[in-house]
Design an enzyme around this catalytic site. Structure first.
Site, PDB file in Angstrom:
ATOM      1  N   ARG A  72       0.684  -1.256   0.051  1.00  0.00           N
ATOM      2  CA  ARG A  72       0.034  -0.047   0.010  1.00  0.00           C
ATOM      3  C   ARG A  72       0.783   1.540   0.023  1.00  0.00           C
ATOM      4  O   ARG A  72       0.466   2.353  -0.536  1.00  0.00           O
ATOM      5  CB  ARG A  72      -1.205   0.020   1.063  1.00  0.00           C
ATOM      6  N   LYS A 179      -2.576 -16.609   5.138  1.00  0.00           N
ATOM      7  CA  LYS A 179      -4.029 -16.651   4.340  1.00  0.00           C
ATOM      8  C   LYS A 179      -3.590 -17.427   2.886  1.00  0.00           C
ATOM      9  O   LYS A 179      -2.384 -17.504   2.555  1.00  0.00           O
ATOM     10  CB  LYS A 179      -4.223 -15.200   3.958  1.00  0.00           C
ATOM     11  N   HIS A 180      -4.444 -18.000   2.251  1.00  0.00           N
ATOM     12  CA  HIS A 180      -5.947 -17.782   2.533  1.00  0.00           C
ATOM     13  C   HIS A 180      -6.262 -19.312   2.740  1.00  0.00           C
ATOM     14  O   HIS A 180      -6.413 -20.113   1.924  1.00  0.00           O
ATOM     15  CB  HIS A 180      -6.663 -17.180   1.446  1.00  0.00           C
ATOM     16  N   HIS A 192     -12.658 -11.724  -5.321  1.00  0.00           N
ATOM     17  CA  HIS A 192     -13.181 -10.404  -5.472  1.00  0.00           C
ATOM     18  C   HIS A 192     -14.378 -10.173  -6.035  1.00  0.00           C
ATOM     19  O   HIS A 192     -15.420  -9.612  -5.637  1.00  0.00           O
ATOM     20  CB  HIS A 192     -12.065  -9.497  -5.779  1.00  0.00           C
ATOM     21  N   ASP A 262     -12.077 -12.915   5.649  1.00  0.00           N
ATOM     22  CA  ASP A 262     -11.677 -12.121   4.321  1.00  0.00           C
ATOM     23  C   ASP A 262     -12.762 -11.065   4.036  1.00  0.00           C
ATOM     24  O   ASP A 262     -13.937 -10.901   4.880  1.00  0.00           O
ATOM     25  CB  ASP A 262     -11.481 -13.015   3.078  1.00  0.00           C
TER      26      ASP A 262
END
Length: 364
Positions: A72, A179-180, A192, A262
């Site tokens: 990020r 994860k996951h 998503h 999630d």
């Protein structure tokens, strides 16, 4: 009354609004997740994190900051971390000797730099490492959503590198999240935007994709299950499945850390048992299945009605005894908070451990 703050939410911008502060102060909110839209520079990020902690000091400030395409914060001094595949590619094919040791050192260095830089800006926690296997090495049509986020195809190598990365994070005072669970790498669809289905039987999944969770269970601080349906095991996605979370992950594999859902806004979380469900119902299903914490992202944008609806809906469910708070879940959440003071950013270049870690990463 049992204390349990299960919700992880987000905020819209670079600084807190009155609505953000009201939501973060809600007794059911245990933390928040940052995105690129919350980033301008280090000074702004530090101010935002300080403002969040001023609302309540025990709020867990989270971010998806793995390296590669999922990082990020990438400017104003942040180290550009490699995708996890770059670490896996350093593992020798014979698995022996100095090259294997160097790969483990690189993974530890990546974890230390990642954790140190985030903590210096006030961030508590990153959702890493990815334990999904890179099935594209066997079949190029496999999961593009995982791809180079994976440490590799071999579950033993993935476990060893992830353990070293987690040790680097822990040295920096940051907990971690595998994860996951039990594995997203085999399916092509992206949860998503779709509802992925993995048709393999339980034995095959446990032997391969889920193997790192069994090996690492005593060390893992937290786990995030996949929004993937494994119909040979359960008709519900793993994050809503008591079979996967309680019978397999906790009872069979012996995991005792925190379980995050999630993102409940993902398409893979919006349908359950063939029906479209609300965010409140998704959060309830995740918590009732065994999640300690429920994550809802990107719903603070605009008027934030979806977030307010979730806060009101879960509070109403609690009042109606449709959901029971868990003291054990709250204890697991609080265990993810840093226990030691962070090294200030200005002091990082003089810190020997940070110098060593940066030098290791420069070799990639």
């Amino acid at each position: 009354m049992t204390l349990h703050r299960p919700l992880i939410i987000d905020v819209a911008g670079l600084e807190l609004t009155a609505a953000d502060r009201r939501r973060l102060a809600h007794p059911l909110v245990g933390g928040m997740i940052l995105f690129k839209r919350n980033w301008q520079d280090r000074a702004q990020l530090q101010q935002l994190c300080a403002a969040i902690k001023a609302v309540r000091a025990d709020l867990l400030i989270c971010v998806d900051h793995e390296g590669g395409r999922v990082q990020r914060f990438q400017t104003d001094g942040f180290t550009h971390l490699p995708p996890m595949r770059a670490l896996g590619q350093r593992w020798p094919q014979d698995g022996n000797g100095r090259q294997a040791l160097q790969a483990l050192e690189l993974a530890s260095a990546a974890g230390y730099v990642l954790g140190s830089e985030l903590r210096a800006c006030g961030v508590d926690f990153s959702f890493t490492p990815v334990l999904d296997l890179d099935w594209t090495q066997d079949d190029a049509s496999r999961s593009s959503v995982i791809g180079d986020r994976s440490l590799g195809r071999d579950p033993g190598v993935v476990a060893l590198l992830a353990k070293s990365l987690a040790q680097g994070l822990q040295q920096a005072g940051m907990a971690h999240c595998g994860k996951h669970f039990p594995g997203h790498g085999f399916v092509q669809a992206d949860s998503h935007t779709d509802i992925p289905v993995d048709p393999r039987p339980l034995a095959a999944i446990l032997q391969d994709d889920a193997a790192p969770y069994g090996w690492l269970a005593p060390q893992l601080a937290s786990v995030m299950p996949a929004h993937v349906i494994y119909p040979e095991v359960d008709s519900r996605p793993a994050g809503f499945s008591r079979i996967w979370l309680q019978d397999v992950l906790r009872a069979q594999l012996g995991f005792d850390g925190a379980i995050f859902s999630d993102d409940l806004s993902m398409e893979g979380a919006r349908r359950l048992d063939g029906q479209s469900i609300s965010y409140t119902d998704a959060a309830l299903a995740a918590l009732q299945a065994g999640c300690d914490l429920a994550l809802l992202c990107n719903q603070s944008l605009g008027d934030g009605q979806a977030l307010d609806g979730l806060l009101d809906g879960l509070a109403q469910a609690q009042a109606q005894a449709r959901w029971q708070p868990s003291a054990a879940s709250e204890e697991r959440r609080q265990a993810l908070l840093p226990r030691s003071p962070a090294t200030p950013w200005a002091a990082l270049p003089q810190q020997r451990a940070y110098q060593w870690a940066r030098q290791q990463l420069a070799r990639l």
